[in-house]
Design a protein around this motif. Structure first.
Motif, short mmCIF file in Angstrom:
data_model
loop_
_atom_site.label_atom_id
_atom_site.label_comp_id
_atom_site.label_asym_id
_atom_site.label_seq_id
_atom_site.Cartn_x
_atom_site.Cartn_y
_atom_site.Cartn_z
N VAL A 78 0.85 -1.19 0.00
CA VAL A 78 0.00 0.00 0.00
C VAL A 78 0.88 1.24 0.00
CG1 VAL A 78 -1.80 1.29 1.20
CG2 VAL A 78 -1.82 -1.22 1.27
N ARG A 79 0.68 2.09 -0.98
CA ARG A 79 1.36 3.38 -1.04
C ARG A 79 0.32 4.48 -0.85
NH1 ARG A 79 4.18 2.11 -6.87
NH2 ARG A 79 5.47 0.31 -6.22
N THR A 80 0.69 5.55 -0.17
CA THR A 80 -0.27 6.63 0.08
C THR A 80 0.34 7.98 -0.22
OG1 THR A 80 0.31 6.86 2.42
CG2 THR A 80 -1.45 5.32 1.87
N ALA A 81 -0.51 8.90 -0.66
CA ALA A 81 -0.11 10.28 -0.90
C ALA A 81 -1.35 11.15 -0.76
CB ALA A 81 0.51 10.43 -2.29
N PRO A 82 -1.17 12.46 -0.53
CA PRO A 82 -2.33 13.35 -0.39
C PRO A 82 -3.11 13.48 -1.69
CG PRO A 82 -0.32 14.36 0.48
CD PRO A 82 0.10 13.15 -0.27
N THR A 83 -4.36 13.88 -1.56
CA THR A 83 -5.21 14.12 -2.72
C THR A 83 -4.78 15.36 -3.48
OG1 THR A 83 -7.10 13.04 -1.68
CG2 THR A 83 -7.58 14.60 -3.46
N GLY A 84 -4.51 16.43 -2.76
CA GLY A 84 -4.17 17.70 -3.39
C GLY A 84 -2.88 17.63 -4.19
N GLY A 85 -2.82 18.44 -5.24
CA GLY A 85 -1.61 18.49 -6.05
C GLY A 85 -1.37 17.26 -6.89
N ASP A 86 -2.38 16.39 -7.02
CA ASP A 86 -2.24 15.14 -7.78
C ASP A 86 -1.02 14.35 -7.32
OD1 ASP A 86 -4.43 16.05 -9.17
OD2 ASP A 86 -3.29 16.70 -10.93
N ALA A 87 -0.76 14.35 -6.01
CA ALA A 87 0.46 13.75 -5.47
C ALA A 87 0.53 12.25 -5.70
CB ALA A 87 0.56 14.05 -3.97
N GLN A 88 -0.60 11.60 -5.92
CA GLN A 88 -0.59 10.16 -6.16
C GLN A 88 0.10 9.78 -7.48
OE1 GLN A 88 -4.92 10.00 -5.38
NE2 GLN A 88 -4.50 8.21 -4.13
N LEU A 132 -11.63 18.13 1.85
CA LEU A 132 -12.18 18.76 0.66
C LEU A 132 -11.12 19.18 -0.35
CD1 LEU A 132 -15.10 20.88 2.18
CD2 LEU A 132 -15.11 18.51 1.42
N ASP A 133 -9.99 18.47 -0.38
CA ASP A 133 -9.05 18.66 -1.48
C ASP A 133 -9.57 17.95 -2.72
OD1 ASP A 133 -6.91 20.35 -0.75
OD2 ASP A 133 -6.05 18.78 0.51
N VAL A 134 -9.13 18.42 -3.87
CA VAL A 134 -9.59 17.87 -5.15
C VAL A 134 -8.37 17.55 -6.01
CG1 VAL A 134 -10.81 18.44 -7.30
CG2 VAL A 134 -11.78 19.11 -5.10
N CYS A 135 -8.43 16.43 -6.72
CA CYS A 135 -7.38 16.09 -7.67
C CYS A 135 -7.96 16.02 -9.07
CB CYS A 135 -6.69 14.79 -7.29
SG CYS A 135 -7.77 13.35 -7.25
N ASP A 136 -7.09 16.05 -10.07
CA ASP A 136 -7.49 16.05 -11.47
C ASP A 136 -7.73 14.60 -11.91
OD1 ASP A 136 -7.60 16.11 -14.28
OD2 ASP A 136 -6.30 17.87 -14.38
N PRO A 144 -14.48 30.73 -5.11
CA PRO A 144 -13.51 31.03 -6.17
C PRO A 144 -12.06 31.05 -5.71
CG PRO A 144 -15.42 32.47 -6.35
CD PRO A 144 -15.57 31.72 -5.05
N ASP A 145 -11.82 31.38 -4.43
CA ASP A 145 -10.45 31.43 -3.95
C ASP A 145 -10.03 30.17 -3.20
OD1 ASP A 145 -12.10 31.83 -1.78
OD2 ASP A 145 -10.96 33.54 -0.96
N ASP A 146 -10.87 29.13 -3.22
CA ASP A 146 -10.48 27.87 -2.59
C ASP A 146 -9.34 27.23 -3.39
OD1 ASP A 146 -11.62 25.62 -0.54
OD2 ASP A 146 -10.85 24.66 -2.37
N PRO A 147 -8.36 26.62 -2.71
CA PRO A 147 -7.24 26.00 -3.43
C PRO A 147 -7.65 24.95 -4.46
CG PRO A 147 -6.76 26.14 -1.08
CD PRO A 147 -8.19 26.54 -1.25
N HIS A 173 -10.56 25.08 -6.25
CA HIS A 173 -11.62 25.54 -7.14
C HIS A 173 -11.28 25.39 -8.62
CE1 HIS A 173 -15.13 27.78 -8.42
NE2 HIS A 173 -14.36 28.51 -9.20
N LYS A 174 -10.05 25.68 -8.99
CA LYS A 174 -9.69 25.66 -10.41
C LYS A 174 -9.87 24.27 -11.00
CE LYS A 174 -5.96 26.87 -13.61
NZ LYS A 174 -4.58 27.40 -13.74
#
Length: 381
Positions: free
Chosen positions: A128-138, A158-162, A288-291, A293-294
């Motif tokens: 099992v490997r783990t990384a945060p959701t934000g920044g597409d770290a996986q 509430l982080d979002v990945c692409d 709109p200013d949430d990390p 949002h984009k």
């Protein structure tokens, strides 16, 4: 489903109220009642769809069709399977696809039961490997992985990945991709349309929306992989009761109404909280200013009903929760009645002691915001 009023070109509300309904039969109900049956008449050879209650049930069939029509409207080759709970659905994908020696990539900031899942996977000899959701770290952990598990937006941070970016990178390496779509719902985002192999969710939350049903589901386009999920359900017996399935299908009819009201109020609440000095770490993907949002605005059509923020101390958070009048201090999210909790009380989430996960319900926005602001004022005393 054929090109009907609830097909690809229909609006979300039309699709929700028509999804999964059988062809009309004179003098029959539009949504048949739950079928309570452990077995069915089955003379001679085993043919036809219904033989034994652990394998199939007509009430499940209607619900599974409904969810499939929401997750991937007009898309061919989509199969949906319902389960007794969200964790049953999650487990079915992980344990049906992975074997000893395989590698899976999980988020390290996802649902708080995932650390327990990790321990069980490792006990079975799975890396099992783990990384945060934000920044597409996986992305950095995909080499050699059999399965990538995405949770976006993540719960509770509430982080979002692409999704599309991660799917393309994973598939280039021969890695399957599952997306936990619980917080977004199929009206918020459609992982299968973004290329994922599985869309998995807890129907306990906003999909059914009344806090009275435990349910999970897996929708997928990879036929061999979904056959393995179906086999796992049969082996484990993690099946939904017919009454729960019927209640879920009935509740889906109001999904668009509930989601639009709750999402709009969540944004209103988040905007109101921005002006409070005691509130830090405010997150809502619709701001709109949430990390997030984009990225969220590229792949989500609605941003969810959950707002998270942190109050200065554990005691302040508990006073705030005690002071609320229109909000229940309860876990879970997505219900028509607003709930909130100090998430750190469960353990398993890397959040501050004063972290609040707030699930916005269907109350009048001005009433709910007034209640929250009053509770913040009272908790300061």
């Amino acid at each position: 489903m054929s090109d009907s009023a609830a097909g690809r070109g229909a609006g979300d509300g039309t699709r929700a109220v028509r999804a999964g309904l059988p062809e009309p039969v004179r003098h029959e109900p539009t949504l048949p009642g739950p079928v309570f049956a452990a077995h069915f008449h089955l003379p001679g050879e085993v043919t036809g769809p219904y033989a034994y209650g652990r394998d199939e049930n007509p009430t499940w069939t209607h619900l599974e069709r409904a969810i499939g029509e929401l997750e991937a409207p007009g898309q061919d080759g989509v199969e949906t399977l319902v389960f007794a709970s969200g964790m049953a659905a999650i487990s079915s994908v992980l344990f049906s696809q992975l074997r000893a020696g395989d590698t899976v990539v999980l988020p390290d900031d996802g649902y708080q039961v995932l650390p327990l899942v990790r321990g069980q996977l490792e006990a079975y000899g799975i890396e099992v490997r783990t990384a945060p959701t934000g920044g597409d770290a996986q992305l950095d952990l995909l080499d050699g992985a059999k399965l990538l598990w995405i949770e976006t937006p993540s719960n509770p941070g509430l982080d979002v990945c692409d999704i599309r970016r991660l799917v393309e990178a994973a598939h280039a390496r021969g890695t399957l991709v599952a997306v936990d779509n619980t917080l977004a719902t199929p009206l918020g985002q459609r992982p299968l349309e973004l290329g994922a192999d599985f869309s998995v969710a807890s129907g306990t939350k906003q999909l059914t929306g009344h806090g009275d049903v435990l349910l999970g589901y897996v929708a997928g386009t990879n036929a061999p992989a979904m056959a393995a999920v179906r086999r796992w359900r049969k082996i484990v017996g993690a099946i939904s009761g017919p009454m729960e399935a019927w209640l879920a299908h009935r509740s889906i009819a109001t999904l668009q109404l509930r989601v639009d009201r709750q999402n709009a109020t969540a944004l209103t609440l988040a905007e109101a909280l921005r002006g409070r000095a005691e509130v830090t770490g405010l997150r809502y993907p619709g701001l709109p200013d949430d990390p997030s949002h984009k990225i969220a605005s590229r792949q989500m059509r609605r941003y969810g009903c959950v707002v998270s923020f942190t109050l200065p101390t554990r005691a302040r958070a508990e006073r705030f929760l005690d002071a609320l009048r229109l909000v229940d201090d309860a876990t879970s999210f997505g219900g028509v009645r607003s709930t909130a909790e100090r998430r750190g009380r469960w353990g398993g989430d890397a959040v501050p002691e004063g972290f609040i996960r707030f699930s916005v319900g269907a109350e009048d926005p001005e009433d709910l915001v007034a209640d929250v602001l009053r509770a913040l004022d009272e908790s300061a005393r």
